[in-house]
Enzyme design. Structure first.
Site: not given
Ligand code: IPM
Ligand code: MN
Ligand code: NAD
Length: 365
Positions: A222, A190, A246, A250, A140
């Site tokens: 993975d 990784k 990140d 999700d 990032y």
């Molecule tokens: C999160 C989001 C952010 C990230 C984006 C919006 C920059 O996906 O907080 O998970 O990648 O950290």
């Molecule tokens: Mn995210």
């Protein structure tokens, strides 16, 4: 206790309204008072001031005791130059507030296993894991980070950089968290390919020596993605670098039933934290009033606990959320297959139900 409210874009303001409502009403009951100050961030701030993190917003955040954040981004701003994308609002804020670790608890309540897309056998009894994501470094922020054209050929570079200090402070937070949980840490990397991951693994091994009671395992990212789907119950604390965290969070959100369920706390050395649901601005459902506000509401509960030590109200909010969902009230994202036992509600109704449940519990005490 001054709270900066940064609703942002899309469903950000919709879920934020419910989090603020719940925090206020819980305050009436538990006898704490929060002072809220709102400021623009992300696309909303680009539209107003031409900057995703205007100076005033940064000041409001810096002067607050905690920041509550909605979500930023949306198709309207996708073609902005990189430094003027809405996402820079949150990325710069994390940097400026010195937030280096992101706690993302993912819980599947036993009452809600029908909402999980996984087979019942995999999630029977629910699960409770904590993803600890490094937040200040990695791909990032690494330099160089640029686009260039050489010999007429477009090229792009992002740099995966980690220093041992950055790894250590994040990994320590994970081990500390594991000590008050089930004392198991899964470090995700990784290391079979990446230099930065080999250093990560080395530092994890070193930190682990200070926590002999904690069981440690290493997984490649993975394989870890596969294990999260096949055997989510095996995890207690996962700790990993920025990008992997990140992506995996999700995935963890999806298997709890919805991405809209997960809260997070971003913490740094100063103690001034930022609290936000892990989901984005959800342009596909923005404006419809149907977003799931649970991740935002639970982020408010994390704020009460982490920033102000208000454990009882935080627990009351979590219990209320669990009771409401357990009674079959769901936003559309949680509906799976037959809805016989479920009552579908909208964003506002979900917030009201949580408030009602907190009040009910208060009467019982
Ligand atoms: C999160 C989001 C952010 C990230 C984006 C919006 C920059 O996906 O907080 O998970 O990648 O950290
Ligand atoms: Mn995210
Ligand atoms: P998203 O998280 O916004 O949405 C992914 C899917 O999950 C969509 O189908 C959405 O409807 C659903 N969803 C997410 N939150 C929900 C909720 N609370 N209730 C019900 N359904 C929900 O991810 P995306 O679509 O990839 O990204 C949209 C925008 O959000 C992008 O601009 C992205 O950069 C941004 N984003 C911001 C943050 C943040 O502000 N922290 C986090 C992630 C993505």
């Amino acid at each position: 206790m001054k709270i900066a409210i940064l609703p942002g874009d899309g469903i950000g303001p919709e879920v934020m309204a419910e989090a603020v409502k719940v925090l206020r009403r819980a305050g009436d009951i538990f006898g704490y008072t929060l002072e809220f100050e709102e400021a623009a961030v992300g696309g909303a701030a680009i539209d107003l001031y031409g900057d995703p993190l205007p100076e005033r917003t940064l000041q409001v955040a810096l002067e607050a005791d905690a920041v509550l954040f909605g979500a930023v981004g949306g198709p309207k701003w996708d073609n902005q130059p990189p430094e003027r994308r809405p996402e820079q609002g949150i990325l710069r804020l994390r940097k400026r507030l010195g937030l280096y670790v992101n706690m993302r608890p993912a819980t599947l309540y036993p009452e809600l296993i029908e909402s999980s897309p996984l087979k019942k056998a995999a999630v029977d009894g629910g699960f409770d894991m904590l993803i600890v994501r490094e937040l200040s470094s990695g791909l990032y922020y690494g330099e160089p980070k640029e686009r260039r054209t050489i010999g007429g050929v477009r090229q792009a570079i992002d740099t995966l950089f980690y220093s041992e200090k950055e790894i250590e402070r994040c990994v320590r937070s994970a081990f500390d968290a594991a000590m008050s949980r089930r004392r198991k840490v899964t470090s995700v990397d990784k290391a079979n390919v990446l230099m930065a991951s080999r250093l990560w693994r080395e530092v994890v091994e070193e930190v682990a020596r200070d926590y002999p009671e904690v069981q440690v395992e290493h997984q490649y990212v993975d394989a870890c993605a596969m294990l999260l789907v096949r055997e989510p119950k095996r995890f207690d604390v996962l700790v990993t670098e920025n990008t992997f965290g990140d992506i995996l969070s999700d995935l963890a959100g999806a298997i709890t039933g919805s991405l809209g369920m997960l809260p997070s706390a971003s913490l740094g050395a100063g103690g001034r934290g930022l609290y936000e649901p892990i989901h984005g601005s959800a342009p596909d459902i923005a404006g419809k009033g149907i977003a799931n506000p649970v991740g935002a509401i639970l982020s408010g509960a994390m704020m009460l606990e982490y920033a102000f030590g208000l454990r009882h109200p935080a627990q009351a909010i979590r219990r209320a959320v669990r009771r409401v969902l357990g009674s079959g009230y769901v936003t559309p994202d949680l509906v799976r297959g037959h809805t016989g036992t479920q009552t579908v509600v909208n964003t506002r109704q979900m917030g009201d139900l949580v408030v009602e449940q907190i009040l009910k519990e208060d009467e019982r005490l």
